[in-house]
Every structure is written in C-alpha cells, then in structure tokens.
Design an enzyme around this catalytic site. Structure first.
Site, mmCIF file in Angstrom:
data_model
loop_
_atom_site.group_PDB
_atom_site.id
_atom_site.type_symbol
_atom_site.label_atom_id
_atom_site.label_comp_id
_atom_site.label_asym_id
_atom_site.label_seq_id
_atom_site.Cartn_x
_atom_site.Cartn_y
_atom_site.Cartn_z
ATOM 1 N N TYR A 54 1.051 -1.108 -0.209
ATOM 2 C CA TYR A 54 0.150 0.336 -0.218
ATOM 3 C C TYR A 54 0.870 1.103 0.053
ATOM 4 O O TYR A 54 1.546 1.026 0.697
ATOM 5 C CB TYR A 54 -0.990 0.244 1.071
ATOM 6 C CG TYR A 54 -2.054 1.151 1.612
ATOM 7 C CD1 TYR A 54 -1.452 2.377 2.238
ATOM 8 C CD2 TYR A 54 -2.517 1.384 0.393
ATOM 9 C CE1 TYR A 54 -2.191 2.775 2.597
ATOM 10 C CE2 TYR A 54 -3.721 2.666 0.842
ATOM 11 C CZ TYR A 54 -3.341 3.859 1.564
ATOM 12 O OH TYR A 54 -4.144 4.327 2.062
ATOM 13 N N LYS B 64 5.800 9.477 8.356
ATOM 14 C CA LYS B 64 5.575 8.884 9.594
ATOM 15 C C LYS B 64 6.735 9.268 10.618
ATOM 16 O O LYS B 64 6.934 11.001 10.929
ATOM 17 C CB LYS B 64 5.846 7.453 9.521
ATOM 18 C CG LYS B 64 4.173 6.704 8.494
ATOM 19 C CD LYS B 64 3.857 5.154 8.245
ATOM 20 C CE LYS B 64 3.006 4.869 7.494
ATOM 21 N NZ LYS B 64 1.457 4.621 8.199
ATOM 22 N N ASP C 213 9.513 3.188 -1.273
ATOM 23 C CA ASP C 213 8.228 3.583 -0.444
ATOM 24 C C ASP C 213 8.759 3.651 1.386
ATOM 25 O O ASP C 213 8.965 1.706 1.560
ATOM 26 C CB ASP C 213 7.133 2.971 -0.385
ATOM 27 C CG ASP C 213 6.225 3.999 -0.135
ATOM 28 O OD1 ASP C 213 4.338 3.699 0.236
ATOM 29 O OD2 ASP C 213 6.610 4.952 1.490
HETATM 30 P P1 KE4 Z 1 -0.764 8.856 4.471
HETATM 31 O O1 KE4 Z 1 -1.404 9.156 3.227
HETATM 32 O O2 KE4 Z 1 -1.566 7.450 5.826
HETATM 33 O O3 KE4 Z 1 0.258 9.618 5.658
HETATM 34 O O4 KE4 Z 1 0.717 7.698 3.903
HETATM 35 C C1 KE4 Z 1 0.409 6.589 3.165
HETATM 36 C C2 KE4 Z 1 1.434 5.160 3.075
HETATM 37 C C3 KE4 Z 1 2.430 5.047 2.449
HETATM 38 N N1 KE4 Z 1 3.163 4.407 1.960
HETATM 39 C C4 KE4 Z 1 3.437 3.201 3.017
HETATM 40 C C5 KE4 Z 1 3.751 2.443 3.244
HETATM 41 C C6 KE4 Z 1 2.353 3.545 3.980
HETATM 42 O O5 KE4 Z 1 2.324 2.612 4.916
HETATM 43 C C7 KE4 Z 1 1.789 4.637 4.215
HETATM 44 C C8 KE4 Z 1 -0.066 3.859 4.781
HETATM 45 N N2 KE4 Z 1 -0.269 3.379 6.439
HETATM 46 C C9 KE4 Z 1 -0.852 3.151 6.745
HETATM 47 C C10 KE4 Z 1 -0.963 2.118 7.766
HETATM 48 N N3 KE4 Z 1 -1.464 0.495 7.329
HETATM 49 C C11 KE4 Z 1 -1.964 4.563 7.146
HETATM 50 C C12 KE4 Z 1 -2.752 4.489 8.085
HETATM 51 C C13 KE4 Z 1 -4.413 4.691 7.497
HETATM 52 O O6 KE4 Z 1 -4.523 4.226 6.566
HETATM 53 O O7 KE4 Z 1 -4.493 5.433 8.757
#
Ligand code: KE4
Length: 446
Positions: A163, A286, A258
């Site tokens: 993801y 993060k 990523d």
């Molecule tokens: P954000 O847009 O949520 O800040 O980041 C997206 C993203 C991009 N790349 C990786 C590897 C990620 O894990 C994420 C977001 N992770 C999720 C948890 N699996 C965020 C939690 C959520 O969606 O509420």
C-alpha cells in the site's frame, strides 16, 4: 467531556478483573457515525476488520494510550508507525510548543526546512534533493509523477499487498494473471487510470524479470515497500530488491523505495541502509514527522530537478514544510542513534521469541514475522512471502485474539494485515505484561 464509563475500566497493572470495552467510546462512536463516514477519519481506525468498536483515545504518553474512560493500554499501533520514541516525547513536545509561539504556518521558506533536508540527505545517501509534503500519499503520488515526467512513459509497477497511499493510480489490484493491466481497487478510480498500473506478486523475482524482458522499455517506475508492512510484515527475500533496482537501471525505469513506514524504523537510514541499495527515488513519512503531517520524496538530482519551479513536473502544497511539523521532525531526528536501534532490536527479539513460545503451546497455525521493531502475528502457517500467502490467514481468529488482547489492556493493530510497532518507551515490564496477555489470548482464541 463525556460521562465516565459505567463499566469498571482498569489498566493492565491492576489486579482486578480485566477492563470491559468502555461505554464512553461506544457513546462517542455512535455520535461519530452520524457525522463522519464510518465514524472515523481513516478506515482502519473503525475496527471493522476485528468486528469491534473503536476505543476513543483521550491522551497518550510513552508506551501508553488512554481511552476516553482513562483505561490504559499498552500501545502497539504507535499511530501506525510514527511513534518510534513513544508518545509525547518531551523534547518533541517542547519543540512543537516553542515553534507554535512563532506562528503556525507562513507559506514561505524557512531555515528549518533547509536543516531538515540536509539532515535527511545525510541519513539517506540515495537522496540528493528532496521535497517535503504533508502525507505519505502525497510523497508517493509525487514521486511517481516525477518518474513518469522524467521517462515520458506511463506504465508503473507495484506489488500485491503493498500500500502506497490512496492516489487513484495506486488503488489498483491485479487483473487476471500476473502483470496484466490493473483493475480499480476502489470505486471512483477510472479503469483507464488503473490500466497504467501493473501488479506483480511480492518477492517474485522471476515475474519481475519477465515483465522487464517483455515490457521494460514501456515502464516508468517500479514502486515497492522494501519491507512490506501493509499486508502484515513481509521481508524481502535475498536478491529481490537488488534485482528490482538493477532491472530499473538497465531499462531506464525509475526505482522507488516507499520507506514511509520503514524509514527511520528498521534503521536510521531505512531498509536501503540495511541492504546497501540506492533507489532512484525514496519516499519517507511517519517517523520523520514525529507524529505531525510531514513526508518527503527525494532522490537523484537529475530526477528532482524536474520538479517545479525548476522543471516541468508540477507539485505544490499549502502546508508543505510546515514549520511546526518541521520542528517536530528535527527534534525526532535528534533522538535517533545506533543505541536506540540496538534497544529496539533487543525488545523486538524478546517479544517475537515470547510470542512464538506462547504460540508453540497452542498448536495454532500462526507465525510471527519481524524486521527490527515492526512485526506481525499472522494467523496462518508461515512463512508469509507474498499476498497469496497472507490471504490464507484466519482473520476471524485474529479478530478474537485482538479482542482478548484489548480486554487485557493491550492495544494491537485492529487488522490482521497491518504491522505492529514497538517504541523506545516500551519497558521490559510492558513486554512481560504483553506476553502474559498474549498467551492467555491465544488460549482463548484456539
Ligand atoms: P499516508 O497518506 O497515510 O500518510 O501514507 C500512506 C502510506 C504510504 N506508504 C506506506 C508504506 C504506508 O504504510 C502508508 C500508510 N500506512 C497506513 C497503515 N498501513 C496508514 C494508516 C491509515 O491508513 O490510517
């Protein structure tokens, strides 16, 4: 403040009956569902994957979350990764507080943004220039736009189970067979958009090599989680990442790591430091934002100089490089050193060993996979190498186990296909309590 819960709600250090799931959260959730889709501002928080009711959090400190009724939980979500230091680290809170006294946003360049870029470039040798944005989604979306703008090609490659945020062209699932045109994995994503995203099985080096042999000249980029967190923790197999970078280089495609989750998590320099690779572009988020909305994308100067206002690839953001988020970021980076990662590795190893020992007493088909301080208990026989393996998990049994852990004051990610996270704030006693709860919860979920 909502009324206090009717039920007895106790933290994990009490010797009275385990806490009930508090009714204060249930009341708040009922209100939330009237005004927020699913009652939440991000889907996974709704506890639907565990058929539960989300705990509403009132505050957090160190390794602990406190529910709306003040029940204390040992936290293994860590805001889905950012809280490497634990919640509300004093130096980060002080930096945020001080920055706020100087204003919250200027929409103009600041010295802090330069300092942050210099600090991250020093940690990530593959990054020669970077751009700050406000979320991981923005970082990956922008990195892929740079790759397409630089190569003049449209096709991008991702891996099943990875993801990268919710940009349209990343909400794509594999069509029938490997490496066929993608199909939308969300309503609202046009088929034409999805068809420019090819999906392969993670860790399948042969499929990747075959794709390059047949379509290499059409590929703009390959984006990968160098350790997958988003199907649960799945490490790369030896040679997978190395082959990915080599094939991109030899075919003029852009390799994108990523590292939104793995950056400063599995090492100060992320997974690329552990494997000694230099991807063309890297996305971070993060942890580097210290819990505030900050992410970056960056990499080779040749690529990044294509970004506006220098080049033709447009990307912008009102709050990009926000001074308060940057202050949190710099204060967080101040705390990262090798001793911290040694402590996290020791805690992670102890927790994994304890969980595996507890599992061995139950006969459950389950396994624990870990890289550093990110890990997953899969309710399926391991190893879990890719999405085909992960989707064999008994998600109902995971849901029962999750509820049993929560009732014992341990706040585990409310979904099987997520990573759990340790922080520097988790004490030995917290781990002991967690392992006791886990053993009882495993027995309950057999
Ligand atoms: P954000 O847009 O949520 O800040 O980041 C997206 C993203 C991009 N790349 C990786 C590897 C990620 O894990 C994420 C977001 N992770 C999720 C948890 N699996 C965020 C939690 C959520 O969606 O509420």
């Amino acid at each position: 403040m909502p009324a206090r819960a009717e039920c007895v709600s106790l933290g994990p250090d009490s010797d009275l009956p385990f806490p009930m799931i508090d009714s204060v959260s249930a009341a708040l959730f009922a209100r939330a569902e009237r005004v927020l889709p699913g009652g939440v501002n991000s889907p996974v928080r709704a506890f639907r994957a565990v058929q539960g009711t989300p705990v509403f959090i009132s505050r957090a400190s160190g390794a602990y979350l406190y529910g709306a009724d003040q029940t204390r939980y040992i936290d293994y979500v860590g805001s889905w990764g950012p809280m490497l230091l634990g919640h509300a680290p004093p130096n980060v809170v002080a930096a945020i507080t001080e920055a706020a006294t100087r204003g919250t946003s200027y929409g103009a360049p600041t010295e802090g943004e330069v300092l942050l870029a210099e600090r991250l470039i020093a940690l990530y040798p593959s990054i020669e220039k970077l751009r700050a944005v406000s979320s991981g989604t923005e970082a990956t979306m922008s990195a892929l736009r740079v790759a397409r703008g630089f190569t003049g090609r449209d096709l991008i490659v991702k891996f099943e189970g990875c993801y990268h945020g919710h940009a349209d062209f990343l909400l794509v699932k594999a069509g029938s067979g490997a490496a066929t045109f993608g199909v939308p994995d969300s309503a609202g994503v046009p088929r034409a958009t999805a068809e420019n995203t090819l999906t392969l099985p993670y860790n399948d080096t042969n499929a990747l090599r075959h794709l390059f042999e047949t379509r290499g000249k059409d590929l703009a980029a390959v984006i990968v989680e160098p350790v997958v967190g988003n199907m649960g923790v799945v490490p790369p197999e030896p040679g997978f990442l190395e082959t990915l970078v080599e094939l991109c280089t030899s075919h003029g495609a852009v390799s994108i790591f990523d590292e939104v989750m793995t950056g400063c998590r599995v090492a100060q320099g992320g997974m690329q430091a552990r494997v000694g690779l230099r991807p063309d572009l890297t996305c971070l988020g993060k942890i580097i934002g210290g819990g505030l909305p900050l992410a970056v994308y960056g990499g080779r100067r040749l690529l990044m100089d294509r970004v506006a206002p220098l080049g033709p690839v447009y990307q912008a953001g009102t709050l990009s490089g926000n001074p308060i988020a940057v202050a949190a970021a710099l204060a967080t980076l101040d705390r990262l050193d090798e001793a911290l990662y040694a402590r996290l590795e020791a805690k992670g190893a102890r927790l994994q060993h304890g969980l595996e020992l507890a599992l061995s007493k139950t006969g459950l088909d389950a396994c624990v996979q870990r890289v550093g301080s990110m890990f997953t208990v899969f309710f399926a026989k391991g190893p879990i190498r890719c999405w085909e393996d992960a989707k064999r998990c008994d998600v109902q049994r995971f849901a029962r186990w999750h509820g049993a852990m929560l009732a014992r004051g341990v706040y585990w990610p409310p979904a099987q296909f997520e990573a759990a996270f340790l922080s520097d704030a988790h004490s030995d006693d917290d781990l002991t309590k967690t392992l006791t709860a886990a053993e009882e919860a495993f027995a309950e979920s057999v």
